[in-house]
Design an enzyme around this catalytic site. Structure first.
Site, short mmCIF file in Angstrom:
data_model
loop_
_atom_site.label_atom_id
_atom_site.label_comp_id
_atom_site.label_asym_id
_atom_site.label_seq_id
_atom_site.Cartn_x
_atom_site.Cartn_y
_atom_site.Cartn_z
N HIS A 17 0.85 -1.21 0.00
CA HIS A 17 0.00 0.00 0.00
C HIS A 17 0.88 1.26 0.00
CE1 HIS A 17 -3.20 -2.54 2.28
NE2 HIS A 17 -3.66 -2.35 1.07
N LYS A 41 -16.68 -7.31 6.21
CA LYS A 41 -15.83 -8.12 7.08
C LYS A 41 -15.49 -7.27 8.31
CE LYS A 41 -13.19 -7.82 3.39
NZ LYS A 41 -11.96 -7.67 2.64
N ARG A 90 -1.97 -6.08 -8.30
CA ARG A 90 -0.84 -6.95 -7.98
C ARG A 90 -0.65 -8.04 -9.01
NH1 ARG A 90 -3.07 -7.96 -2.11
NH2 ARG A 90 -4.85 -8.05 -3.51
N SER A 128 -3.06 -7.32 3.18
CA SER A 128 -3.34 -7.16 4.62
C SER A 128 -3.71 -8.49 5.25
CB SER A 128 -4.49 -6.16 4.83
OG SER A 128 -4.13 -4.89 4.36
O1 PNS Z 1 -8.90 -2.83 0.72
P1 PNS Z 1 -10.18 -3.35 0.14
O2 PNS Z 1 -11.07 -3.92 1.23
O3 PNS Z 1 -9.94 -4.32 -0.99
O4 PNS Z 1 -10.94 -2.08 -0.51
C1 PNS Z 1 -12.16 -2.23 -1.19
C2 PNS Z 1 -12.82 -0.86 -1.46
C3 PNS Z 1 -12.90 -0.02 -0.22
C4 PNS Z 1 -12.01 -0.13 -2.48
C5 PNS Z 1 -14.22 -1.19 -2.03
O5 PNS Z 1 -14.82 -2.14 -1.22
C6 PNS Z 1 -15.13 0.04 -2.12
O6 PNS Z 1 -14.94 0.89 -2.95
N1 PNS Z 1 -16.14 0.08 -1.22
C7 PNS Z 1 -17.12 1.14 -1.16
C8 PNS Z 1 -18.49 0.68 -1.67
C9 PNS Z 1 -18.66 0.99 -3.14
O7 PNS Z 1 -18.55 2.10 -3.59
N2 PNS Z 1 -18.97 -0.06 -3.95
C10 PNS Z 1 -19.23 0.13 -5.34
C11 PNS Z 1 -18.09 -0.31 -6.21
S1 PNS Z 1 -18.46 -1.95 -6.79
#
Ligand code: PNS
Length: 164
Positions: A17, A41, A90, A128
């Site tokens: 990150h 989660k 990645r 993570s």
């Molecule tokens: O580190 P992560 O958990 O992989 O991050 C995921 C994240 C936060 C980027 C994604 O879950 C997100 O954008 N969540 C907000 C909800 C949203 O806008 N969803 C619509 C896109 S499909």
């Protein structure tokens, strides 16, 4: 001002990150690291811990801000007046999910662009969840998380494990 958002759960922030943050901060006037608070989660670290880890690991980067968000990512970008979502890729295994999210976000908000940065080779294996897994079993995570937060991450993990 060209504002970008790097969103994630950051549970906890990894060196992968941090690498994306450093590179993205060079590309935009301001980079907001958006810490998701309403993840389905249950995170290991509280949102305050996750944000503090990011702040501590990035004290040398001037144009960075750490902010919490819940709900839709595109709504957070609108609120922050940002037009760019930064994501790290990645491996090809990331691609399908990331591509789907980028298309959904584009559908909801056409003026927002998702920019993918290829992860540095040495961090392609890192996530993570790997940090949590190795740390939980007492493995060495010093190469996985930023130096500045390593003692705190280890300390907090031990504390949480003891409480269980
Ligand atoms: O580190 P992560 O958990 O992989 O991050 C995921 C994240 C936060 C980027 C994604 O879950 C997100 O954008 N969540 C907000 C909800 C949203 O806008 N969803 C619509 C896109 S499909």
């Amino acid at each position: 001002m060209n504002v970008a958002v790097y969103p994630g759960s950051f549970d906890p922030i990894t060196n992968g990150h941090l690498d994306i943050i450093r590179r993205a901060a060079k590309l935009y006037d301001k980079l907001i690291v958006g810490v998701l608070t309403n993840n389905s989660k249950t995170p290991l670290f509280t949102k305050e811990q996750r944000a503090n880890f990011i702040r501590k690991a990035t004290t040398d980067i001037d144009n960075i801000e750490v902010a919490f968000f819940d709900g839709l990512l595109v709504d957070f970008l609108k609120k922050e007046n940002a037009k760019i979502i930064v994501k790290g890729l990645r491996a090809t295994s990331d691609f399908e999910y990331e591509f789907q999210q980028a298309l959904v976000n584009k559908q909801m908000c056409p003026e927002i662009e998702t920019v993918f940065l290829a992860s540095s080779e040495k961090y392609t294996y890192l996530s993570s969840s790997i940090v949590r897994e190795v740390g939980h079993h007492g493995g060495d995570i010093s190469a996985f998380v930023p130096k500045a937060i390593y003692p705190e991450v280890i300390g907090s993990m031990k504390e949480k494990k003891a409480k269980k």
